[in-house]
Structure formats: structure tokens, C-alpha cells
Design a protein around this motif. Structure first.
Motif, PDB file in Angstrom:
ATOM      1  N   ALA A 103     -30.472   7.665  41.744  1.00 28.95           N
ATOM      2  CA  ALA A 103     -30.090   6.830  41.942  1.00 28.95           C
ATOM      3  C   ALA A 103     -28.768   6.511  40.769  1.00 28.95           C
ATOM      4  O   ALA A 103     -27.814   5.243  40.732  1.00 28.95           O
ATOM      5  N   ALA A 104     -28.277   7.187  39.293  1.00 30.71           N
ATOM      6  CA  ALA A 104     -27.313   7.138  38.899  1.00 30.71           C
ATOM      7  C   ALA A 104     -26.185   7.364  39.103  1.00 30.71           C
ATOM      8  O   ALA A 104     -25.026   6.466  38.738  1.00 30.71           O
ATOM      9  N   PHE A 105     -26.195   8.160  40.221  1.00 30.93           N
ATOM     10  CA  PHE A 105     -24.878   8.600  41.402  1.00 30.93           C
ATOM     11  C   PHE A 105     -24.402   7.920  42.008  1.00 30.93           C
ATOM     12  O   PHE A 105     -22.951   6.570  41.387  1.00 30.93           O
ATOM     13  N   TYR A 106     -25.569   6.993  42.603  1.00 28.78           N
ATOM     14  CA  TYR A 106     -25.143   5.649  43.382  1.00 28.78           C
ATOM     15  C   TYR A 106     -24.599   4.598  42.893  1.00 28.78           C
ATOM     16  O   TYR A 106     -23.988   3.801  42.845  1.00 28.78           O
TER      17      TYR A 106
ATOM     18  N   LEU B 279     -22.818   4.744  39.912  1.00 26.90           N
ATOM     19  CA  LEU B 279     -21.675   5.458  38.997  1.00 26.90           C
ATOM     20  C   LEU B 279     -20.784   4.873  40.607  1.00 26.90           C
ATOM     21  O   LEU B 279     -19.857   4.056  40.198  1.00 26.90           O
ATOM     22  N   LEU B 280     -21.567   5.104  41.430  1.00 27.20           N
ATOM     23  CA  LEU B 280     -20.306   4.892  43.067  1.00 27.20           C
ATOM     24  C   LEU B 280     -20.458   3.228  42.822  1.00 27.20           C
ATOM     25  O   LEU B 280     -18.929   2.231  43.451  1.00 27.20           O
ATOM     26  N   GLU B 281     -21.467   2.308  42.815  1.00 26.93           N
ATOM     27  CA  GLU B 281     -21.211   0.724  42.735  1.00 26.93           C
ATOM     28  C   GLU B 281     -20.195   0.615  41.578  1.00 26.93           C
ATOM     29  O   GLU B 281     -19.501  -0.582  41.759  1.00 26.93           O
ATOM     30  N   GLN B 282     -20.383   1.041  40.104  1.00 32.21           N
ATOM     31  CA  GLN B 282     -19.098   0.925  39.486  1.00 32.21           C
ATOM     32  C   GLN B 282     -17.803   1.555  39.809  1.00 32.21           C
ATOM     33  O   GLN B 282     -16.855   0.358  39.359  1.00 32.21           O
ATOM     34  N   ILE B 283     -17.610   2.623  40.697  1.00 29.56           N
ATOM     35  CA  ILE B 283     -16.442   2.505  40.823  1.00 29.56           C
ATOM     36  C   ILE B 283     -15.916   1.658  41.838  1.00 29.56           C
ATOM     37  O   ILE B 283     -14.545   1.406  41.983  1.00 29.56           O
ATOM     38  N   GLU B 284     -16.549   1.206  42.824  1.00 33.86           N
ATOM     39  CA  GLU B 284     -16.063   0.288  43.350  1.00 33.86           C
ATOM     40  C   GLU B 284     -15.856  -1.081  43.129  1.00 33.86           C
ATOM     41  O   GLU B 284     -14.806  -1.482  43.118  1.00 33.86           O
ATOM     42  N   HIS B 285     -16.528  -1.813  41.789  1.00 38.13           N
ATOM     43  CA  HIS B 285     -16.406  -2.850  41.171  1.00 38.13           C
ATOM     44  C   HIS B 285     -14.837  -2.573  40.493  1.00 38.13           C
ATOM     45  O   HIS B 285     -14.039  -3.119  40.665  1.00 38.13           O
TER      46      HIS B 285
ATOM     47  N   ARG C 220     -27.116   7.370  51.776  1.00 36.25           N
ATOM     48  CA  ARG C 220     -26.525   6.247  51.281  1.00 36.25           C
ATOM     49  C   ARG C 220     -24.930   6.799  50.323  1.00 36.25           C
ATOM     50  O   ARG C 220     -23.816   5.862  50.521  1.00 36.25           O
ATOM     51  N   ILE C 221     -25.254   7.806  49.680  1.00 35.71           N
ATOM     52  CA  ILE C 221     -23.679   7.734  48.601  1.00 35.71           C
ATOM     53  C   ILE C 221     -23.227   8.128  49.781  1.00 35.71           C
ATOM     54  O   ILE C 221     -21.606   8.178  49.705  1.00 35.71           O
ATOM     55  N   GLU C 222     -23.150   9.290  50.253  1.00 35.13           N
ATOM     56  CA  GLU C 222     -21.883   9.652  51.335  1.00 35.13           C
ATOM     57  C   GLU C 222     -20.947   8.325  52.515  1.00 35.13           C
ATOM     58  O   GLU C 222     -20.584   8.402  52.654  1.00 35.13           O
ATOM     59  N   GLN C 223     -21.989   6.853  53.141  1.00 38.35           N
ATOM     60  CA  GLN C 223     -22.089   6.643  53.384  1.00 38.35           C
ATOM     61  C   GLN C 223     -20.863   5.334  52.269  1.00 38.35           C
ATOM     62  O   GLN C 223     -19.642   4.417  52.408  1.00 38.35           O
ATOM     63  N   LYS C 224     -21.592   5.876  50.772  1.00 41.79           N
ATOM     64  CA  LYS C 224     -20.410   3.802  50.182  1.00 41.79           C
ATOM     65  C   LYS C 224     -19.409   5.389  50.018  1.00 41.79           C
ATOM     66  O   LYS C 224     -18.121   4.235  49.285  1.00 41.79           O
TER      67      LYS C 224
END
Length: 219
Positions: free
Chosen positions: A124-127, A129-135, A172-176
Motif C-alpha cells: 500500500a505504501a508503494f502504491y 508512493l506512485l500516486e504521489q509521483i503522479e501528483h 495495480r502497481i504495474e498498471q499505474k
């Protein structure tokens, strides 16, 4: 960002041959492209990034100009913790990046209550992280991911098998990452090296939520 070149060479008698370079930094590839074009024997010149996406020279030069004003040289840390008694999870992330010639650091954490294990908290932390990178607007770039959750990093890099419990998170992570066209570089580290993200995860478990972005002073 690294790419390799594919150059279609044409002889004076119109015979063709395709040459492929080794992987190199974009600036170096563009330098060689300029020299190759001077031969007058170029039918087609393409650049391929780590995701296999093809770019023309014009497209790549435009991308590099955009990247300079957007976040790049990204190094990202993550950590997750789970409290069995309260059944709550705390996740924390730290992102270092450059933009417009300056260095920045983004810190964020969150408390979650729908998870069931420490391993799930790490995913969940990694995902998150990806959301913050996208932001931040990071895209079409390599990103260095660091964490002390070695299982997560080795599973994402396909070094270790993924079991059913983690499968939905991996998907989910790979899709993001595919959406953002990120080329991941996984670097497992020890807990001491991950102290910033670990502290943020612990603070989240205690109900202290933090979201901040600061510009760092140059050394």
C-alpha cells in the motif's frame, strides 16, 4: 533517461541496413544522431526508451525540454507498518527530485484501516508512493525506488514469485507505472537507510499526518 538508437542506413544504390546502438543517455544519443544525420544516408532514425516506446529526434528533443521544467532525477523511498492490535496501518513516502535546476523533497504519509498485514502495508505504501509521483507530474522517466521491504521490491522486479495475496497489489502497481510510462529501478536498502519513510509510517500510525514539499539547499 536512457535510450538506444535504431538507424536505417541507405547506400547510394538504395540498399538498406538497420543499425542498433547500445543503450546510452539521451544527451549522448542526440549528439550521435546529429553526427549520423550529417552523412546524408539516413532513411529513418528512431530512439527507444526502456519501455520500448519509439521516439523521433524531434519528439525526443521536445520531451527533454519539457522534462527540464518538470520533476526528474527522481529517487523515491517507501515504508509501511501494521499494528495488529488496532488493525491499522501507517504508510510513509519520501521523494527527492530536481525541477528547474533546483532540488526538492516531498514527504507524505497516511493511516489506513482496511489492510490485514505488514506485507500488505508495504505494498500500500508503494502504491501511495506512485500516486504521489503522479501528483508531481512525473512521466516517461526512470525512477529509483528504495525501501527495506525486500520482498516487495524483488517481487515487483520478477526476481521472486508473487503469491495470490500480493497479486492484486502487483497488478495495480504495474498498471499505474504503465500509465505513467515509468521505468522502475529497484534498490533494496536496510532499515537505517530508510529512516525517513519509516518515521513517517510510524507517525501515521500515531495519527500524525504529514504532507510537505520543500526546496533543499544546494550543497
Amino acid at each position: 533517461m536512457k535510450v538506444f538508437m535504431e538507424w536505417t542506413y541507405v547506400t547510394p544504390k538504395k540498399k538498406e541496413m538497420v543499425w542498433t546502438s547500445t543503450e546510452m543517455e539521451v544527451t549522448e544519443a542526440l549528439f550521435f544522431a546529429e553526427d549520423i544525420e550529417r552523412t546524408g544516408r539516413v532513411k529513418q532514425l528512431l530512439f527507444y526508451d526502456a519501455s520500448g516506446v519509439a521516439w523521433t529526434k524531434k519528439e525526443l528533443m521536445k520531451l527533454m525540454k519539457e522534462i527540464e521544467t518538470e520533476p526528474h532525477d527522481v529517487i523515491a523511498y517507501f515504508d509501511g507498518g501494521y499494528d495488529r492490535q488496532s488493525k491499522k496501518a501507517g504508510i510513509g513516502i519520501v521523494i527527492y527530485y530536481k525541477q528547474n535546476g533546483a532540488q526538492f523533497r516531498r514527504r507524505a504519509n497516511a493511516q489506513l484501516d482496511e489492510l490485514q498485514s505488514n506485507n500488505e502495508a508495504e505494498y500500500a505504501a508503494f502504491y501511495f508512493l506512485l500516486e504521489q509521483i503522479e501528483h508531481l507530474g512525473v512521466h516517461h522517466l526512470p525512477v529509483v525506488f528504495r525501501g527495506d521491504a525486500h520482498v516487495v521490491l524483488h517481487q515487483l522486479s520478477n526476481d521472486w514469485p508473487v503469491f495470490s495475496d500480493e497479486g492484486r497489489w502487483v497488478e495495480r502497481i504495474e498498471q499505474k507505472m504503465k500509465k505513467l510510462r515509468i521505468s522502475p529501478i529497484y534498490e533494496p536498502i536496510n532499515r537505517k537507510e530508510n529512516s525517513e519513510a519509516d518515521q513517517l509510517a510510524t507517525q501515521a500510525l500515531r495519527g500524525k499526518i504529514i504532507v510537505s514539499t520543500i526546496q533543499l539547499e544546494r550543497e
